[in-house]
Design an enzyme around this catalytic site. Structure first.
Site, PDB file in Angstrom:
ATOM      1  N   LYS A  92       2.430  11.015   7.316  1.00 39.89           N
ATOM      2  CA  LYS A  92       1.610  10.743   8.497  1.00 39.89           C
ATOM      3  C   LYS A  92       2.093  11.478   9.748  1.00 39.89           C
ATOM      4  CE  LYS A  92      -1.029   6.886   6.911  1.00 39.89           C
ATOM      5  NZ  LYS A  92      -0.590   5.921   5.918  1.00 39.89           N
ATOM      6  N   ASP A 145       9.453   3.153   1.996  1.00 39.28           N
ATOM      7  CA  ASP A 145       8.238   3.894   2.329  1.00 39.28           C
ATOM      8  C   ASP A 145       7.980   3.690   3.814  1.00 39.28           C
ATOM      9  OD1 ASP A 145       5.716   4.840   2.862  1.00 39.28           O
ATOM     10  OD2 ASP A 145       4.788   4.045   1.034  1.00 39.28           O
ATOM     11  N   PHE A 151       0.856  -1.187   0.000  1.00 41.49           N
ATOM     12  CA  PHE A 151       0.000   0.000   0.000  1.00 41.49           C
ATOM     13  C   PHE A 151       0.886   1.229   0.000  1.00 41.49           C
ATOM     14  CE2 PHE A 151      -2.233   3.603   1.693  1.00 41.49           C
ATOM     15  CZ  PHE A 151      -3.404   3.586   0.960  1.00 41.49           C
TER      16      PHE A 151
HETATM   17  C1  LIG Z   1      -0.831   6.040   4.425  1.00 40.44           C
HETATM   18  C2  LIG Z   1       0.245   5.546   3.552  1.00 40.44           C
HETATM   19  C3  LIG Z   1       0.520   6.155   2.307  1.00 40.44           C
HETATM   20  C4  LIG Z   1      -0.338   7.250   1.731  1.00 40.44           C
HETATM   21  O1  LIG Z   1      -0.409   8.376   2.545  1.00 40.44           O
HETATM   22  P1  LIG Z   1      -1.604   9.444   2.328  1.00 40.44           P
HETATM   23  O2  LIG Z   1      -1.237  10.584   3.242  1.00 40.44           O
HETATM   24  O3  LIG Z   1      -2.882   8.767   2.728  1.00 40.44           O
HETATM   25  O4  LIG Z   1      -1.605   9.817   0.892  1.00 40.44           O
HETATM   26  C5  LIG Z   1       1.594   5.674   1.580  1.00 40.44           C
HETATM   27  N1  LIG Z   1       2.352   4.661   2.036  1.00 40.44           N
HETATM   28  C6  LIG Z   1       2.107   4.052   3.203  1.00 40.44           C
HETATM   29  C7  LIG Z   1       3.006   2.944   3.667  1.00 40.44           C
HETATM   30  C8  LIG Z   1       1.042   4.456   3.998  1.00 40.44           C
HETATM   31  O5  LIG Z   1       0.783   3.832   5.146  1.00 40.44           O
END
Ligand SMILES: *Cc1c(COP(=O)(O)O)cnc(C)c1O
Length: 407
Positions: free
Chosen positions: A263, A234, A149
């Protein structure tokens, strides 16, 4: 209590009805209407208190309305909030310096949402591939993992293997390959001369707190180095203290080529994301080639800098490690019949329900009624990710309710 008299005249059910009628149905939330929050606690419209064991998917690592963050945000609100990158601001350089230091990197490219951070990393890797690695124009390839994700943009969902994230959104962006998560040999086989990057979550959060085999990150990092492929971590959800270290990569002593952060970087107050990397890699951008109106704004930078200062103190990581370990062991000890597996690192725990006991959602609904908020991911798994400011007593309070709901 709150002075929010107007909205308290409308019941939770009224608010739910409004959302049902006037908001797009792109979420299926639990029926709790948050009206106020403080630390690890949220309060609904009727004043009932709940322990937030989701923490906005790890965006609230420092708790709701963290006083230290609210204080600097308030101060900055009355001074300057937005300059745009057309001009300089007196917050941008300090933020980039501090974040680069936290990451042991040179440079920062600030954006807003996590997805924008991922998009920025993809553009960075492709540009690097053409300019530095000599990949033929239009041929750059990025390797990603099954079950990933990385966000919701059209390019990012192009390498998702979740059918509900992709349905009816094509045509998709080419240039991405998928390998099974944690499979080193598959990574080795997938890399060719046109591969510019390997994009990976050090632990898959949305996937259900999936931890790769021990040593995978180290070996994948080494493989990337030897093949001149960028290792992109990520850490939008896994980073900034969640797993007991500042970055999950640190558990294996891995220093990636690129960190993607988001985040919790905005302290739960504002959307702040960033790509953090070396002079050589982020040096590929020239003026006009990438940008964002709100990226690097003074308000975001001021809050982000306070977040970094709190992380540099190190208390939150230690607490995540100790209390997370305690919570995991206590849950595993309980030997719930309905549970197939409980896995986790730091204060990030996935409880996978056996399919014969039904999906995870009714367990989350039961917990909600009992005052604990969490949310299922991928149908069978309950994800626990409380603010890292939680105490041992509060963990025990939650454990009592978790035992009740799962027992
Ligand atoms: C939440 C998340 C995203 C996307 O972040 P948004 O602020 O919702 O666009 C990308 N990668 C990971 C691993 C995430 O948990």
């Amino acid at each position: 209590m709150s002075k929010d008299v107007v909205s308290s005249r409308i019941s939770s059910q009224d608010h739910i009805n409004l959302v049902d009628k006037h908001s797009a149905h792109n979420y299926h939330p639990l029926p709790i209407v948050v009206a106020r929050a403080e630390g690890i606690w949220v309060y609904d419209v009727e004043g009932k208190r709940y322990l937030d064991m989701l923490a906005a998917y790890s965006a609230l690592n420092f708790g709701h309305c963290n006083p230290r963050l609210v204080k600097v945000a308030r101060e900055q609100l009355g001074v300057v909030t937005l300059a745009s990158r057309a001009f300089q601001s007196d917050q941008l350089g300090l933020f980039c310096r501090d974040l680069a230091r936290l990451c042991h990197m040179d440079r920062v490219l600030p954006m807003n949402s996590g997805a924008e951070g991922v998009e920025t990393a993809i553009k960075t890797a492709r540009k690097w591939g053409y300019q530095k690695k000599g990949v033929p124009d239009g041929k750059a390839k990025i390797i990603c993992c099954a079950g990933n994700f990385h966000g919701r943009t059209t390019t990012i969902i192009s390498f998702s293997d979740d059918p509900s994230a992709r349905a009816d959104y094509g045509p998709f962006t080419p240039g991405f390959d998928l390998i099974p998560y944690g499979d080193l040999e598959a990574l080795r086989a997938a890399i060719d001369d046109n591969t510019v990057a390997f994009l990976v979550e050090p632990i898959q959060g949305e996937g259900g707190i999936i931890i790769p085999p021990s040593g995978f990150l180290t070996k994948a990092r080494e493989l990337c180095r030897s093949k001149n492929v960028l290792f992109i971590a990520d850490e939008i959800q896994s980073g900034l203290g969640r797993t007991g270290k500042t970055f999950t990569c640190e558990h294996e002593g891995v220093q990636p080529d690129i960190y993607i952060l988001g985040k919790a970087l905005g302290g739960g107050l504002v959307a702040v994301s960033a790509v953090v990397s070396s002079d050589e890699i982020l040096g590929v951008f020239k003026p006009g080639e990438h940008g964002s109106t709100f990226g690097g704004n003074p308000l975001a930078c001021r809050i982000g800098r306070e977040v970094i200062a709190m992380l540099e103190a190190g208390d939150i990581q230690k607490s995540a490690e100790e209390l997370g370990g305690y919570l995991l062991v206590e849950l595993q000890k309980a030997n719930f019949k309905c549970v197939r597996e409980i896995r986790g690192r730091g204060l990030w725990i996935g409880i996978e329900i056996r399919p014969e006991f039904g999906p995870a959602r009714p367990y989350c609904e039961k917990l909600m009624v009992d005052g604990v908020l969490c949310k299922e991911t991928h149908v069978q798994t309950i994800r626990l990710a409380p603010p890292l400011t939680i105490t041992r007593d509060e963990i025990d309070w939650a454990l009592e309710r978790l035992r009740r709901a799962l027992g």
